[in-house]
Each structure stands twice: as C-alpha cells, then as structure tokens.
Design a protein around this motif. Structure first.
Motif, PDB file in Angstrom:
ATOM      1  N   THR A   1      46.936  46.485  23.447  1.00  0.00           N
ATOM      2  CA  THR A   1      46.557  44.798  23.313  1.00  0.00           C
ATOM      3  C   THR A   1      46.513  44.119  24.577  1.00  0.00           C
ATOM      4  N   LEU A   2      47.544  44.173  25.363  1.00  0.00           N
ATOM      5  CA  LEU A   2      47.820  43.338  26.391  1.00  0.00           C
ATOM      6  C   LEU A   2      46.699  43.836  27.517  1.00  0.00           C
ATOM      7  N   LEU A   3      46.145  45.036  27.493  1.00  0.00           N
ATOM      8  CA  LEU A   3      45.137  45.583  28.534  1.00  0.00           C
ATOM      9  C   LEU A   3      43.810  45.112  28.027  1.00  0.00           C
ATOM     10  N   ALA A   4      43.380  44.803  26.534  1.00  0.00           N
ATOM     11  CA  ALA A   4      42.221  44.504  26.273  1.00  0.00           C
ATOM     12  C   ALA A   4      42.057  42.862  26.512  1.00  0.00           C
ATOM     13  N   SER A   5      43.229  42.161  26.287  1.00  0.00           N
ATOM     14  CA  SER A   5      43.077  40.888  26.590  1.00  0.00           C
ATOM     15  C   SER A   5      42.948  40.616  27.965  1.00  0.00           C
ATOM     16  N   GLU A   6      43.427  41.372  28.992  1.00  0.00           N
ATOM     17  CA  GLU A   6      43.083  41.264  30.362  1.00  0.00           C
ATOM     18  C   GLU A   6      41.616  41.520  30.756  1.00  0.00           C
ATOM     19  N   ILE A   7      41.405  42.651  30.123  1.00  0.00           N
ATOM     20  CA  ILE A   7      39.827  42.958  30.142  1.00  0.00           C
ATOM     21  C   ILE A   7      38.946  41.787  29.804  1.00  0.00           C
ATOM     22  N   VAL A   8      39.142  41.286  28.872  1.00  0.00           N
ATOM     23  CA  VAL A   8      38.366  39.930  28.473  1.00  0.00           C
ATOM     24  C   VAL A   8      38.543  38.847  29.236  1.00  0.00           C
ATOM     25  N   THR A   9      39.784  38.459  29.550  1.00  0.00           N
ATOM     26  CA  THR A   9      39.828  37.572  30.699  1.00  0.00           C
ATOM     27  C   THR A   9      39.108  37.948  31.886  1.00  0.00           C
ATOM     28  N   LEU A  10      39.178  38.935  32.393  1.00  0.00           N
ATOM     29  CA  LEU A  10      38.456  39.545  33.761  1.00  0.00           C
ATOM     30  C   LEU A  10      37.038  39.155  33.428  1.00  0.00           C
ATOM     31  N   ILE A  11      36.434  39.752  32.411  1.00  0.00           N
ATOM     32  CA  ILE A  11      34.872  39.533  32.152  1.00  0.00           C
ATOM     33  C   ILE A  11      34.632  37.969  31.957  1.00  0.00           C
ATOM     34  N   GLN A  12      35.421  37.027  31.593  1.00  0.00           N
ATOM     35  CA  GLN A  12      35.206  35.610  31.344  1.00  0.00           C
ATOM     36  C   GLN A  12      35.298  35.271  32.587  1.00  0.00           C
ATOM     37  N   THR A  13      36.286  35.480  33.607  1.00  0.00           N
ATOM     38  CA  THR A  13      36.269  34.921  34.975  1.00  0.00           C
ATOM     39  C   THR A  13      35.158  35.302  35.536  1.00  0.00           C
ATOM     40  N   THR A  14      34.825  36.617  35.617  1.00  0.00           N
ATOM     41  CA  THR A  14      33.394  36.782  36.331  1.00  0.00           C
ATOM     42  C   THR A  14      32.374  36.236  35.972  1.00  0.00           C
ATOM     43  N   GLY A  15      32.181  36.092  34.579  1.00  0.00           N
ATOM     44  CA  GLY A  15      31.054  35.325  34.318  1.00  0.00           C
ATOM     45  C   GLY A  15      31.249  33.541  34.861  1.00  0.00           C
ATOM     46  N   TYR A  16      32.329  33.164  34.926  1.00  0.00           N
ATOM     47  CA  TYR A  16      32.485  31.700  35.479  1.00  0.00           C
ATOM     48  C   TYR A  16      32.031  31.851  36.931  1.00  0.00           C
ATOM     49  N   TYR A  17      32.698  32.793  37.703  1.00  0.00           N
ATOM     50  CA  TYR A  17      32.406  32.790  39.179  1.00  0.00           C
ATOM     51  C   TYR A  17      30.895  33.112  39.407  1.00  0.00           C
ATOM     52  N   THR A  18      30.228  33.881  38.657  1.00  0.00           N
ATOM     53  CA  THR A  18      28.873  34.244  38.709  1.00  0.00           C
ATOM     54  C   THR A  18      27.713  33.052  38.611  1.00  0.00           C
ATOM     55  N   SER A  19      28.504  32.290  37.490  1.00  0.00           N
ATOM     56  CA  SER A  19      27.690  31.239  37.168  1.00  0.00           C
ATOM     57  C   SER A  19      27.711  30.132  38.495  1.00  0.00           C
ATOM     58  N   LEU A  20      29.038  30.010  39.017  1.00  0.00           N
ATOM     59  CA  LEU A  20      29.324  29.275  40.264  1.00  0.00           C
ATOM     60  C   LEU A  20      28.350  29.621  41.248  1.00  0.00           C
ATOM     61  N   GLY A  21      28.245  30.858  41.691  1.00  0.00           N
ATOM     62  CA  GLY A  21      27.353  31.437  42.537  1.00  0.00           C
ATOM     63  C   GLY A  21      25.897  31.208  42.286  1.00  0.00           C
ATOM     64  N   MET A  22      25.437  31.328  41.205  1.00  0.00           N
ATOM     65  CA  MET A  22      24.040  30.995  40.749  1.00  0.00           C
ATOM     66  C   MET A  22      23.948  29.714  40.999  1.00  0.00           C
ATOM     67  N   VAL A  23      24.614  28.603  40.870  1.00  0.00           N
ATOM     68  CA  VAL A  23      24.442  27.274  41.014  1.00  0.00           C
ATOM     69  C   VAL A  23      24.255  26.821  42.316  1.00  0.00           C
ATOM     70  N   LEU A  24      25.025  27.561  43.180  1.00  0.00           N
ATOM     71  CA  LEU A  24      25.095  27.372  44.690  1.00  0.00           C
ATOM     72  C   LEU A  24      23.782  27.935  45.375  1.00  0.00           C
ATOM     73  N   ILE A  25      23.650  29.121  44.788  1.00  0.00           N
ATOM     74  CA  ILE A  25      22.426  29.888  45.445  1.00  0.00           C
ATOM     75  C   ILE A  25      21.002  29.009  44.741  1.00  0.00           C
ATOM     76  N   GLY A  26      21.187  28.465  43.696  1.00  0.00           N
ATOM     77  CA  GLY A  26      19.927  27.437  43.109  1.00  0.00           C
ATOM     78  C   GLY A  26      19.895  26.336  43.967  1.00  0.00           C
ATOM     79  N   LEU A  27      21.061  25.620  44.506  1.00  0.00           N
ATOM     80  CA  LEU A  27      21.159  24.527  45.519  1.00  0.00           C
ATOM     81  C   LEU A  27      20.372  24.846  46.750  1.00  0.00           C
ATOM     82  N   VAL A  28      20.549  26.056  47.228  1.00  0.00           N
ATOM     83  CA  VAL A  28      19.978  26.242  48.630  1.00  0.00           C
ATOM     84  C   VAL A  28      18.543  26.481  48.317  1.00  0.00           C
ATOM     85  N   LEU A  29      18.105  27.139  47.255  1.00  0.00           N
ATOM     86  CA  LEU A  29      16.625  27.403  47.063  1.00  0.00           C
ATOM     87  C   LEU A  29      15.896  25.983  46.654  1.00  0.00           C
ATOM     88  N   PHE A  30      16.556  24.974  46.221  1.00  0.00           N
ATOM     89  CA  PHE A  30      15.978  23.858  46.145  1.00  0.00           C
ATOM     90  C   PHE A  30      16.061  23.154  47.451  1.00  0.00           C
TER      91      PHE A  30
END
Length: 185
Positions: A117-146
């Motif tokens: 259960t702890l492993l599954a919870s940590e995997i969900v947290t990892l995927i969620q954090t990866t999604g947030y950092y990917t979003s941040l990278g997309m915003v920054l690259i979007g600003l450069v393109l703009f």
C-alpha cells in the motif's frame, strides 16, 4: 457418421484406462509434507536457481546489445538505412528494457504485504509530482515560444505557445483531480 465412429472407441478406452483424480494434486502423495512445507521447498528450489538465471539474463541482454553494435557498424559500412534504423532501436531499447526488468525484480522481491500500500501511494505521488513539473516545463517553454513570436511575429510560435499552455493546464488538472476521482489520494 464419422463422429459416431470416434465416440465408441473413446468410451472403450476410458473404461480400460481410467483416470485417477486426487483431491490435492499439488502435494506429493504420501510425502507427509504440508502445503506450507511444500511451498517453502519450491521457494528454496527457485532461490537456488537465482544466480544462474541472473547470469543468463545478463548474458542475453549483453549479446543483444553487442549484436546491435555490430549491426550499427555494418549499416555504417554498407550505408543501409533500414539496418541502421533497426540497430538504433535495438541499442536504445535493450538498456531501457534491462533497467525496467531489474527494477521490477527488485520491487517484486523487496515488497511484502505490509508495504504494498505504501509503494502504491508513493507511485501515485511520483506520477502526480511528475505531472506538476511537466506542466511547469510546458508553461516555461510556452513563454519562450511566445517571446519568439513577439520578436519575429511568426504565427506558428504563437500557436505552439498556446498549445503548450493548454496542455499544461490539462496536465495540472489531471494530476490534481485524477487521484481524487480514482480514489487513490
């Protein structure tokens, strides 16, 4: 008509050679071992094979990687694009597959019923954090393109920046809501 010709010999064969069915076919008959003892003996047998299986596993992936290197050299000499494409794919996917299989084996043998259960919870947290950092990278690259759009006013840069911003918003929304909606948070 042929169907009936096969049924009669089958019935005679079943009477001459009856099948024996045991109530517990997993255990050896008359060994006096319980199921737990039998599982322990199977586990010990599998664990004794682990070094040789690990060596064979490493050898197979090493041979595949070396084959990819030889094919890459062949493709450079003969200038064959299809062979280069296949050897490049082999050289990329062999280490990635080897890595993921190793990680899977480590997770398989180190987790027990208490920390799954702890492993599954940590995997969900990892995927969620990866999604947030990917979003941040997309915003920054979007600003450069703009910014490129503002400098040279090429409409393709503006379209790509808007697409990245929309993708970042969708990624952030999914990373926030999906674990709650699926009951994993």
């Amino acid at each position: 008509m042929d169907h009936y010709n096969l049924v009669f010999p089958g019935i005679i064969f079943s009477f001459l050679f009856p099948l024996v069915a045991y109530t517990n076919p997993i255990l050896k008959e008359g060994s006096g071992m319980s199921f737990n003892e039998q599982v322990v003996s199977w586990t010990n047998g599998i664990n004794s094979l682990a070094p040789s299986v690990s060596f064979l596993f490493n050898a197979v992936f090493t041979i595949m990687f070396l084959f990819g290197i030889v094919r890459m050299g062949y493709s450079y000499v003969t200038k064959t694009g299809q062979v280069m494409k296949m050897s490049t794919g082999l050289l990329i996917w062999v280490p990635i597959t080897f890595f993921f299989i190793r990680i899977f084996i480590i997770v398989l043998f180190t987790t027990n019923s208490k920390n799954v259960t702890l492993l599954a919870s940590e995997i969900v947290t990892l995927i969620q954090t990866t999604g947030y950092y990917t979003s941040l990278g997309m915003v920054l690259i979007g600003l450069v393109l703009f910014m490129f759009y503002r400098f040279i006013e090429h409409p393709e840069y503006q379209r790509w920046s808007k697409r990245l911003w929309v993708g970042a918003a969708v990624s952030t929304l999914l990373a926030t809501i999906a674990p709650l909606a699926l009951g994993a948070a």
